[in-house]
Scaffold this motif. Structure first.
Motif, PDB file in Angstrom:
ATOM      1  N   ALA A   1      25.776  67.536 115.311  1.00 53.65           N
ATOM      2  CA  ALA A   1      25.650  67.157 116.714  1.00 53.65           C
ATOM      3  C   ALA A   1      24.247  66.682 117.040  1.00 53.65           C
ATOM      4  O   ALA A   1      24.058  65.787 117.874  1.00 53.65           O
ATOM      5  CB  ALA A   1      26.035  68.341 117.606  1.00 53.65           C
ATOM      6  N   ALA A   2      23.229  67.276 116.380  1.00 56.95           N
ATOM      7  CA  ALA A   2      21.854  66.855 116.629  1.00 56.95           C
ATOM      8  C   ALA A   2      21.630  65.411 116.202  1.00 56.95           C
ATOM      9  O   ALA A   2      20.698  64.752 116.676  1.00 56.95           O
ATOM     10  CB  ALA A   2      20.883  67.778 115.893  1.00 56.95           C
ATOM     11  N   ARG A   3      22.495  64.904 115.328  1.00 56.29           N
ATOM     12  CA  ARG A   3      22.389  63.519 114.867  1.00 56.29           C
ATOM     13  C   ARG A   3      23.487  62.640 115.469  1.00 56.29           C
ATOM     14  O   ARG A   3      23.745  61.540 114.971  1.00 56.29           O
ATOM     15  CB  ARG A   3      22.460  63.491 113.339  1.00 56.29           C
ATOM     16  CG  ARG A   3      21.203  64.076 112.703  1.00 56.29           C
ATOM     17  CD  ARG A   3      21.424  64.620 111.317  1.00 56.29           C
ATOM     18  NE  ARG A   3      20.160  65.165 110.778  1.00 56.29           N
ATOM     19  CZ  ARG A   3      19.674  66.348 111.111  1.00 56.29           C
ATOM     20  NH1 ARG A   3      20.318  67.112 111.977  1.00 56.29           N
ATOM     21  NH2 ARG A   3      18.528  66.773 110.595  1.00 56.29           N
ATOM     22  N   SER A   4      24.139  63.179 116.520  1.00 55.40           N
ATOM     23  CA  SER A   4      25.199  62.448 117.239  1.00 55.40           C
ATOM     24  C   SER A   4      26.323  62.028 116.298  1.00 55.40           C
ATOM     25  O   SER A   4      26.860  60.928 116.380  1.00 55.40           O
ATOM     26  CB  SER A   4      24.626  61.214 117.949  1.00 55.40           C
ATOM     27  OG  SER A   4      23.624  61.588 118.877  1.00 55.40           O
ATOM     28  N   LEU A   5      26.666  62.940 115.376  1.00 60.79           N
ATOM     29  CA  LEU A   5      27.732  62.671 114.419  1.00 60.79           C
ATOM     30  C   LEU A   5      28.937  63.555 114.728  1.00 60.79           C
ATOM     31  O   LEU A   5      28.789  64.732 115.049  1.00 60.79           O
ATOM     32  CB  LEU A   5      27.255  62.941 112.984  1.00 60.79           C
ATOM     33  CG  LEU A   5      26.094  62.068 112.484  1.00 60.79           C
ATOM     34  CD1 LEU A   5      25.675  62.503 111.097  1.00 60.79           C
ATOM     35  CD2 LEU A   5      26.490  60.602 112.497  1.00 60.79           C
ATOM     36  N   SER A   6      30.103  62.960 114.616  1.00 63.91           N
ATOM     37  CA  SER A   6      31.350  63.694 114.837  1.00 63.91           C
ATOM     38  C   SER A   6      32.272  63.398 113.666  1.00 63.91           C
ATOM     39  O   SER A   6      32.942  62.354 113.631  1.00 63.91           O
ATOM     40  CB  SER A   6      31.998  63.264 116.157  1.00 63.91           C
ATOM     41  OG  SER A   6      33.219  63.958 116.363  1.00 63.91           O
ATOM     42  N   PRO A   7      32.321  64.285 112.677  1.00 61.63           N
ATOM     43  CA  PRO A   7      33.103  63.999 111.472  1.00 61.63           C
ATOM     44  C   PRO A   7      34.601  64.080 111.725  1.00 61.63           C
ATOM     45  O   PRO A   7      35.072  64.858 112.549  1.00 61.63           O
ATOM     46  CB  PRO A   7      32.647  65.096 110.499  1.00 61.63           C
ATOM     47  CG  PRO A   7      32.250  66.231 111.386  1.00 61.63           C
ATOM     48  CD  PRO A   7      31.656  65.599 112.618  1.00 61.63           C
ATOM     49  N   ALA A   8      35.330  63.266 110.989  1.00 61.92           N
ATOM     50  CA  ALA A   8      36.791  63.330 111.058  1.00 61.92           C
ATOM     51  C   ALA A   8      37.294  64.559 110.326  1.00 61.92           C
ATOM     52  O   ALA A   8      38.364  65.085 110.649  1.00 61.92           O
ATOM     53  CB  ALA A   8      37.401  62.070 110.459  1.00 61.92           C
ATOM     54  N   ALA A   9      36.529  65.030 109.335  1.00 62.36           N
ATOM     55  CA  ALA A   9      36.922  66.220 108.569  1.00 62.36           C
ATOM     56  C   ALA A   9      35.688  66.779 107.866  1.00 62.36           C
ATOM     57  O   ALA A   9      34.721  66.057 107.601  1.00 62.36           O
ATOM     58  CB  ALA A   9      38.004  65.880 107.544  1.00 62.36           C
ATOM     59  N   ILE A  10      35.728  68.079 107.611  1.00 58.05           N
ATOM     60  CA  ILE A  10      34.716  68.735 106.770  1.00 58.05           C
ATOM     61  C   ILE A  10      35.467  69.322 105.578  1.00 58.05           C
ATOM     62  O   ILE A  10      36.271  70.262 105.729  1.00 58.05           O
ATOM     63  CB  ILE A  10      33.952  69.834 107.532  1.00 58.05           C
ATOM     64  CG1 ILE A  10      33.177  69.228 108.708  1.00 58.05           C
ATOM     65  CG2 ILE A  10      32.996  70.562 106.590  1.00 58.05           C
ATOM     66  CD1 ILE A  10      32.390  70.251 109.514  1.00 58.05           C
ATOM     67  N   ILE A  11      35.217  68.771 104.416  1.00 62.31           N
ATOM     68  CA  ILE A  11      35.941  69.150 103.205  1.00 62.31           C
ATOM     69  C   ILE A  11      34.993  69.910 102.285  1.00 62.31           C
ATOM     70  O   ILE A  11      33.834  69.498 102.117  1.00 62.31           O
ATOM     71  CB  ILE A  11      36.485  67.902 102.484  1.00 62.31           C
ATOM     72  CG1 ILE A  11      37.336  67.059 103.452  1.00 62.31           C
ATOM     73  CG2 ILE A  11      37.297  68.277 101.260  1.00 62.31           C
ATOM     74  CD1 ILE A  11      37.735  65.716 102.866  1.00 62.31           C
ATOM     75  N   PRO A  12      35.427  71.004 101.674  1.00 62.78           N
ATOM     76  CA  PRO A  12      34.572  71.658 100.670  1.00 62.78           C
ATOM     77  C   PRO A  12      34.296  70.695  99.516  1.00 62.78           C
ATOM     78  O   PRO A  12      35.215  70.055  98.987  1.00 62.78           O
ATOM     79  CB  PRO A  12      35.418  72.850 100.209  1.00 62.78           C
ATOM     80  CG  PRO A  12      36.383  73.103 101.332  1.00 62.78           C
ATOM     81  CD  PRO A  12      36.665  71.752 101.912  1.00 62.78           C
ATOM     82  N   ALA A  13      33.030  70.569  99.138  1.00 63.79           N
ATOM     83  CA  ALA A  13      32.677  69.661  98.049  1.00 63.79           C
ATOM     84  C   ALA A  13      33.363  70.071  96.753  1.00 63.79           C
ATOM     85  O   ALA A  13      33.709  69.215  95.922  1.00 63.79           O
ATOM     86  CB  ALA A  13      31.160  69.643  97.867  1.00 63.79           C
ATOM     87  N   ALA A  14      33.591  71.369  96.563  1.00 67.90           N
ATOM     88  CA  ALA A  14      34.237  71.839  95.334  1.00 67.90           C
ATOM     89  C   ALA A  14      35.665  71.348  95.203  1.00 67.90           C
ATOM     90  O   ALA A  14      36.218  71.305  94.095  1.00 67.90           O
ATOM     91  CB  ALA A  14      34.208  73.374  95.297  1.00 67.90           C
ATOM     92  N   ALA A  15      36.289  70.967  96.328  1.00 63.57           N
ATOM     93  CA  ALA A  15      37.674  70.496  96.268  1.00 63.57           C
ATOM     94  C   ALA A  15      37.796  69.157  95.574  1.00 63.57           C
ATOM     95  O   ALA A  15      38.890  68.768  95.166  1.00 63.57           O
ATOM     96  CB  ALA A  15      38.247  70.409  97.679  1.00 63.57           C
ATOM     97  N   ALA A  16      36.685  68.421  95.442  1.00 62.87           N
ATOM     98  CA  ALA A  16      36.745  67.102  94.814  1.00 62.87           C
ATOM     99  C   ALA A  16      36.799  67.171  93.299  1.00 62.87           C
ATOM    100  O   ALA A  16      37.173  66.187  92.650  1.00 62.87           O
ATOM    101  CB  ALA A  16      35.536  66.269  95.250  1.00 62.87           C
ATOM    102  N   VAL A  17      36.426  68.304  92.706  1.00 60.68           N
ATOM    103  CA  VAL A  17      36.421  68.412  91.234  1.00 60.68           C
ATOM    104  C   VAL A  17      37.855  68.631  90.760  1.00 60.68           C
ATOM    105  O   VAL A  17      38.529  69.567  91.204  1.00 60.68           O
ATOM    106  CB  VAL A  17      35.514  69.566  90.773  1.00 60.68           C
ATOM    107  CG1 VAL A  17      35.458  69.612  89.251  1.00 60.68           C
ATOM    108  CG2 VAL A  17      34.122  69.408  91.357  1.00 60.68           C
TER     109      VAL A  17
END
Length: 381
Positions: A133-149
């Motif tokens: 929010a401090a960077r005026s960002l609103s993500p569509a999703a927050i995914i655990p990075a470990a899920a990509a492996v």
């Protein structure tokens, strides 16, 4: 064209120290990585102009050091049941106060598949959302990075670099690498490095179909209702058209009424001209015709007009008798009525008034016990 900016979130410990490094990032256009870095270049990548129909989105990846993953299998359960069971079992197996934990499970695609489940804290979610929010960002999703492996073969473990983290993936776990703990966790299995190209392909697949999203439960963004600008423009145009039509209807009706009235006046003037009356308008022609009829003893001032109305009114009151009757040149009819009851005379008076005549009555008593009244009737309503 669809564009996705992938931004690795800083570890919670780095945010707490206030000295978080620039995040790792990459930009994906139509399924192809076009730019990446570990600096503040993500700002220009996110603000890069796109076409109006571009489908841009921001996806944040949570570090494995704060969000480890497990895969729990329930062979006999349906996908939705497996997801619910995985969340409950992960919460039971976690240390600390359950109220402080944020547990998210993903739904398997088919029955019998293992359900991914992530465990983090509400404090971590607060730190990340505040950082975004401090960077005026609103993500569509927050995914655990470990899920990509991707999962390894049964007899080995993968070690892959994702962002700035080295992540170890077994068949049922994914966590940040620790040189001292990795051999103990691996047991007799080998830990092999994952090919960078294969890791990149797995990351793209994860972005296309996230197995789970930390923005769920209490952290699910509230839906903000927004109107399509094209729909707003259409509604405005329809409202303007409705207003124009609403104004045109009475204007057209008034114009037609005025035109019909003009034609009627012209017809009256023409008819009066045939009768030998020359007048500038219908009102003057009507007044002249009435004057001539009055002079001739005809028209609405004639005796027959109010007398006919009087006889019609008396027809409905059989008990009323006519004693006297006279007529003046101004159209006033004077008569004396007699009846056994005053109500019978009133019935005649009301009938005359209903026809639009002005009626005055002066009651009096008759010599034979009947009720009488001197009546005057204006011949012109």
């Amino acid at each position: 064209m669809s564009a996705t900016l992938v931004l690795w979130l800083p570890p919670v410990a780095a945010l707490g120290d206030g000295d978080a490094p620039d995040p790792a990032w990459l930009r994906v256009d139509d399924g192809v990585i076009v730019d990446s870095g570990q600096d503040d270049g993500w700002v220009d990548a996110w603000e890069k102009p796109h076409s109006d129909d571009a489908d841009d989105r921001l996806i944040a990846l949570a570090p494995a050091c704060d969000v480890p993953l497990r895969w729990l299998a329930y062979p006999e359960a349906a996908p939705a049941q497996a997801m619910a069971a995985a969340r409950i079992d992960a919460l039971k197996a976690s240390l600390g106060d359950a109220a402080l934990l944020h547990v998210v499970a993903g739904q398997p695609v088919e029955a019998g598949q293992a359900a991914p489940v992530a465990v983090t804290t509400h404090a971590a979610m607060t730190a990340w959302t505040d950082w975004l929010a401090a960077r005026s960002l609103s993500p569509a999703a927050i995914i655990p990075a470990a899920a990509a492996v991707p999962p390894p073969e049964p007899d080995r473990l993968w070690s892959a670099e994702v962002g700035r983290e080295q992540i170890v993936r077994s068949t049922d776990r994914a966590y940040v690498s620790d040189p001292e703990l990795d051999p103990l966790i691996a047991g007799g299995h080998a830990i092999a490095p994952l090919d960078a190209e294969r890791m990149r392909d797995a990351l793209l697949l994860t972005l296309a179909a996230p197995p789970l999203d930390l923005l769920s439960g209490a952290w699910k963004p509230r839906r903000s209702w927004s109107l399509d600008p094209a729909l707003v423009r259409l509604v405005k145009r329809l409202a303007i058209a409705l207003l124009v039509v609403s104004l045109l209807i009475p204007i057209i009706h008034a114009f037609r009424l005025s035109r019909d009235s003009s034609r009627a006046d012209e017809a009256v003037v023409a008819m009066a001209k045939k009768a030998g009356v020359t007048a500038p308008d219908a009102t003057a022609a009507e007044a002249e015709l009435d004057r001539r009829l009055a002079t001739a003893g005809g028209g609405p001032l004639a005796f027959s007009v109010p007398a006919s109305a009087l006889y019609d009114a008396m027809r409905d009151a059989p008990g009323v008798a006519l004693k006297t009757l006279s007529h003046r040149t101004d159209g006033t009819l004077t008569t004396t009525l007699a009846a056994p009851r005053v109500e019978d005379i009133n019935q005649v008076l009301l009938a005359l008034q209903a026809r639009g005549y002005r009626v005055t009555a002066q009651p009096m008593a008759g010599s034979d016990g009947q009720q009488m009244a001197n009546i005057t009737i204006r011949a012109v309503p």
